[in-house]
Design a protein around this motif. Structure first.
Motif, mmCIF file in Angstrom:
data_model
loop_
_atom_site.group_PDB
_atom_site.id
_atom_site.type_symbol
_atom_site.label_atom_id
_atom_site.label_comp_id
_atom_site.label_asym_id
_atom_site.label_seq_id
_atom_site.Cartn_x
_atom_site.Cartn_y
_atom_site.Cartn_z
ATOM 1 N N LYS A 8 -4.606 -20.200 -29.735
ATOM 2 C CA LYS A 8 -5.170 -19.629 -28.463
ATOM 3 C C LYS A 8 -6.169 -18.714 -28.519
ATOM 4 O O LYS A 8 -6.392 -18.186 -29.701
ATOM 5 C CB LYS A 8 -4.034 -19.469 -27.400
ATOM 6 C CG LYS A 8 -3.009 -20.435 -26.941
ATOM 7 C CD LYS A 8 -2.020 -19.905 -26.025
ATOM 8 C CE LYS A 8 -1.098 -21.003 -25.579
ATOM 9 N NZ LYS A 8 -0.297 -20.757 -24.472
ATOM 10 N N PHE A 9 -6.964 -18.297 -27.734
ATOM 11 C CA PHE A 9 -8.255 -17.771 -27.899
ATOM 12 C C PHE A 9 -7.858 -16.190 -28.441
ATOM 13 O O PHE A 9 -6.855 -15.626 -27.841
ATOM 14 C CB PHE A 9 -8.916 -17.428 -26.477
ATOM 15 C CG PHE A 9 -9.980 -16.720 -26.656
ATOM 16 C CD1 PHE A 9 -11.273 -17.258 -26.853
ATOM 17 C CD2 PHE A 9 -10.255 -15.413 -26.250
ATOM 18 C CE1 PHE A 9 -12.423 -16.594 -27.130
ATOM 19 C CE2 PHE A 9 -11.545 -14.575 -26.414
ATOM 20 C CZ PHE A 9 -12.717 -15.302 -26.732
ATOM 21 N N ASN A 10 -8.622 -15.927 -29.253
ATOM 22 C CA ASN A 10 -8.294 -14.404 -29.957
ATOM 23 C C ASN A 10 -9.254 -13.316 -29.232
ATOM 24 O O ASN A 10 -10.325 -13.639 -29.441
ATOM 25 C CB ASN A 10 -8.519 -14.703 -31.359
ATOM 26 C CG ASN A 10 -8.019 -13.399 -31.951
ATOM 27 O OD1 ASN A 10 -7.919 -12.036 -31.508
ATOM 28 N ND2 ASN A 10 -7.618 -13.330 -33.567
ATOM 29 N N TYR A 11 -8.506 -12.505 -28.740
ATOM 30 C CA TYR A 11 -9.390 -11.421 -27.940
ATOM 31 C C TYR A 11 -9.840 -10.394 -28.737
ATOM 32 O O TYR A 11 -10.444 -9.287 -28.145
ATOM 33 C CB TYR A 11 -8.511 -11.026 -26.737
ATOM 34 C CG TYR A 11 -8.495 -11.882 -25.440
ATOM 35 C CD1 TYR A 11 -9.372 -12.019 -24.452
ATOM 36 C CD2 TYR A 11 -7.496 -12.872 -25.480
ATOM 37 C CE1 TYR A 11 -9.634 -12.971 -23.616
ATOM 38 C CE2 TYR A 11 -7.437 -13.755 -24.372
ATOM 39 C CZ TYR A 11 -8.550 -13.897 -23.506
ATOM 40 O OH TYR A 11 -8.403 -14.836 -22.344
ATOM 41 N N HIS A 49 -14.168 -19.820 -29.130
ATOM 42 C CA HIS A 49 -13.053 -20.178 -29.169
ATOM 43 C C HIS A 49 -12.981 -21.376 -30.365
ATOM 44 O O HIS A 49 -12.189 -21.523 -31.218
ATOM 45 C CB HIS A 49 -12.271 -20.748 -28.079
ATOM 46 C CG HIS A 49 -10.678 -21.057 -28.096
ATOM 47 N ND1 HIS A 49 -9.943 -21.350 -27.223
ATOM 48 C CD2 HIS A 49 -10.072 -20.828 -29.289
ATOM 49 C CE1 HIS A 49 -8.697 -21.407 -27.753
ATOM 50 N NE2 HIS A 49 -8.689 -21.269 -28.737
ATOM 51 N N GLN A 103 -13.718 -19.771 -33.611
ATOM 52 C CA GLN A 103 -12.504 -19.170 -34.106
ATOM 53 C C GLN A 103 -11.681 -20.317 -34.912
ATOM 54 O O GLN A 103 -10.971 -20.034 -35.741
ATOM 55 C CB GLN A 103 -11.735 -18.620 -32.974
ATOM 56 C CG GLN A 103 -12.208 -17.341 -32.591
ATOM 57 C CD GLN A 103 -11.521 -16.919 -31.209
ATOM 58 O OE1 GLN A 103 -10.586 -17.155 -30.664
ATOM 59 N NE2 GLN A 103 -11.961 -15.807 -30.797
ATOM 60 N N THR A 104 -11.685 -21.418 -34.179
ATOM 61 C CA THR A 104 -10.795 -22.477 -34.891
ATOM 62 C C THR A 104 -11.259 -22.984 -36.240
ATOM 63 O O THR A 104 -10.528 -23.221 -37.191
ATOM 64 C CB THR A 104 -10.941 -23.854 -33.969
ATOM 65 O OG1 THR A 104 -10.572 -23.254 -32.700
ATOM 66 C CG2 THR A 104 -9.946 -24.763 -34.434
ATOM 67 N N ASN A 133 -4.816 -9.001 -27.227
ATOM 68 C CA ASN A 133 -4.017 -10.107 -27.263
ATOM 69 C C ASN A 133 -2.598 -9.508 -26.784
ATOM 70 O O ASN A 133 -2.081 -10.652 -26.075
ATOM 71 C CB ASN A 133 -3.834 -10.490 -28.871
ATOM 72 C CG ASN A 133 -5.019 -11.087 -29.490
ATOM 73 O OD1 ASN A 133 -5.808 -11.954 -28.457
ATOM 74 N ND2 ASN A 133 -5.350 -10.871 -30.758
ATOM 75 N N ASP A 177 -8.614 -23.451 -24.052
ATOM 76 C CA ASP A 177 -7.249 -23.129 -23.126
ATOM 77 C C ASP A 177 -7.074 -23.302 -22.042
ATOM 78 O O ASP A 177 -5.956 -24.019 -21.470
ATOM 79 C CB ASP A 177 -6.811 -21.316 -23.688
ATOM 80 C CG ASP A 177 -6.502 -21.266 -24.863
ATOM 81 O OD1 ASP A 177 -6.249 -22.166 -25.708
ATOM 82 O OD2 ASP A 177 -6.736 -19.793 -25.323
ATOM 83 N N LYS A 228 -17.472 -18.487 -23.982
ATOM 84 C CA LYS A 228 -16.249 -18.330 -24.470
ATOM 85 C C LYS A 228 -15.735 -19.318 -24.978
ATOM 86 O O LYS A 228 -14.712 -19.271 -26.335
ATOM 87 C CB LYS A 228 -15.410 -17.556 -23.217
ATOM 88 C CG LYS A 228 -13.840 -17.234 -23.658
ATOM 89 C CD LYS A 228 -13.018 -16.857 -22.392
ATOM 90 C CE LYS A 228 -11.806 -16.528 -22.735
ATOM 91 N NZ LYS A 228 -11.031 -15.865 -21.654
ATOM 92 N N ASN A 229 -15.892 -20.670 -24.537
ATOM 93 C CA ASN A 229 -15.354 -21.822 -25.153
ATOM 94 C C ASN A 229 -15.970 -22.088 -26.650
ATOM 95 O O ASN A 229 -15.327 -22.545 -27.474
ATOM 96 C CB ASN A 229 -15.630 -22.870 -24.269
ATOM 97 C CG ASN A 229 -15.104 -24.273 -24.751
ATOM 98 O OD1 ASN A 229 -13.837 -24.413 -25.064
ATOM 99 N ND2 ASN A 229 -15.946 -25.406 -24.550
ATOM 100 N N SER A 232 -12.206 -20.848 -21.619
ATOM 101 C CA SER A 232 -12.071 -21.531 -23.219
ATOM 102 C C SER A 232 -11.505 -22.738 -22.880
ATOM 103 O O SER A 232 -10.897 -23.120 -22.168
ATOM 104 C CB SER A 232 -11.832 -20.802 -24.519
ATOM 105 O OG SER A 232 -10.389 -20.531 -24.408
#
Length: 329
Positions: free
Chosen positions: A231-234, A219, A222-223, A240, A74, A215-216, A72
């Motif tokens: 950072k990316f939330n799993y 992410h 999510q923002t 996490n 990140d 995944k990007n 992502s």
């Protein structure tokens, strides 16, 4: 051999959503920022994100493997952008100026907040800055952000190719939603751009969009949804904890950006991705910045794409960027 000390290193990054560095060059030579700067004696470097057409090579993985797409923004923050800056510095031996637009601002802000790169830069320019996305005000953008979890279930952490059948069906479904007008797909995502030449838009649509990682996109969604720069939330505290040693993803603390780094920030009143309320929140992170090191420009009529392809961007924005760099060289 004599070295011409008048040549100044200038790093220009483009990390746009689903686009590559070619977008900087769609306007005529006298109207695009890279060639304007080259004519002023700057050494211009243009970068692309992994997964776009010029960035699909890997030391061991191939684009048809899922592992190739397990990243992502990140990874762009922590690995790709630092690697590119290191490469340019090794080639030139100089500190450099930086320009980011859209996603290029997000990854630079993330890197700077992590203590990366700032010792290698003379200054940074953020055009249509993306950090917080809570007020993104296009209906299609908001719907897309909510729907990307479902896309992950269909695609997994694989390639997100806007031209593949499953993704076009996804976009068709979004465009069929109430209140969504995709007649002008560029404006549907970016806001009403005031100053684009139709031939430039045609070139843009011939070259873009490009692939990225699903995944990007998740992410970025999510923002939008979470209202924080993290950072990316799993998805679970356990996952996490495995990745971060914490139950929640760590936050990028923008107040860590050095207060003496010269920064020029330009944003538009019609920008649906970089909404003025989100930009004001970003500017709050710079409240302690040295007053003489922060320059802010507001262009009331500009939307997201105008800052790259606007026919009058040279007069309104690019000349300001050149002056800023010359002042901080």
């Amino acid at each position: 051999m004599m070295v011409d000390t008048r040549v100044r290193t200038f790093l220009i990054m483009i990390f746009l959503w689903l686009q590559d560095g070619m977008t900087w060059l769609l306007n005529s030579p006298e109207q695009n920022l890279p060639l304007i700067l080259a004519d002023k004696g700057f050494d211009v470097w243009i970068a692309n994100t992994r997964g776009t057409r010029f960035s699909r090579r890997h030391t061991s993985l191939k684009p048809n493997e899922h592992a190739f797409w397990n990243w992502s923004w990140d990874e762009l923050v922590l690995f790709d952008l630092p690697a590119f800056v290191d490469h340019v510095q090794q080639e030139t031996g100089q500190k450099m100026h930086y320009v980011g637009h859209s996603l290029g601002t997000l990854i630079a802000l993330g890197s700077f907040s992590e203590g990366l790169l700032v010792d290698k830069l003379k200054s940074a320019v953020f055009l249509s800055p993306i950090a917080y996305l809570s007020h993104m005000n296009t209906v299609i953008g908001a719907l897309a952000a909510k729907a990307f979890v479902e896309m992950t279930e269909l695609l997994g952490f694989a390639e997100f190719n806007p031209k593949m059948k499953l993704v076009t069906q996804f976009l068709d479904a979004l465009c069929a939603s109430p209140g969504v007008d995709c007649y002008d797909l560029v404006s549907a995502f970016t806001g009403k751009n005031c100053c684009l030449n139709s031939s430039t838009v045609d070139l843009f649509l011939q070259n873009e969009p490009q692939s990225t990682a699903t995944k990007n996109m998740v992410h970025l969604a999510q923002t939008v949804r979470d209202g924080v720069l993290a950072k990316f939330n799993y998805g679970t505290a356990d996952y996490n904890m495995m990745h971060y040693g914490e139950a929640s993803p760590p936050v990028y603390n923008l107040s860590n950006i050095p207060h003496d780094l010269p920064v020029f920030l330009s944003y538009g009143g019609q920008d649906a991705l970089s909404d003025i309320r989100d930009v004001q929140r970003l500017l709050d992170s710079f409240r302690a910045h040295d007053v003489d090191k922060l320059s802010v420009q507001y262009v009331r009529e500009y939307a997201h794409a105008d800052f790259i392809m606007g026919v009058n961007a040279k007069d309104i924005v690019f000349n300001q960027v050149v002056s800023f760099f010359q002042h901080h060289t």
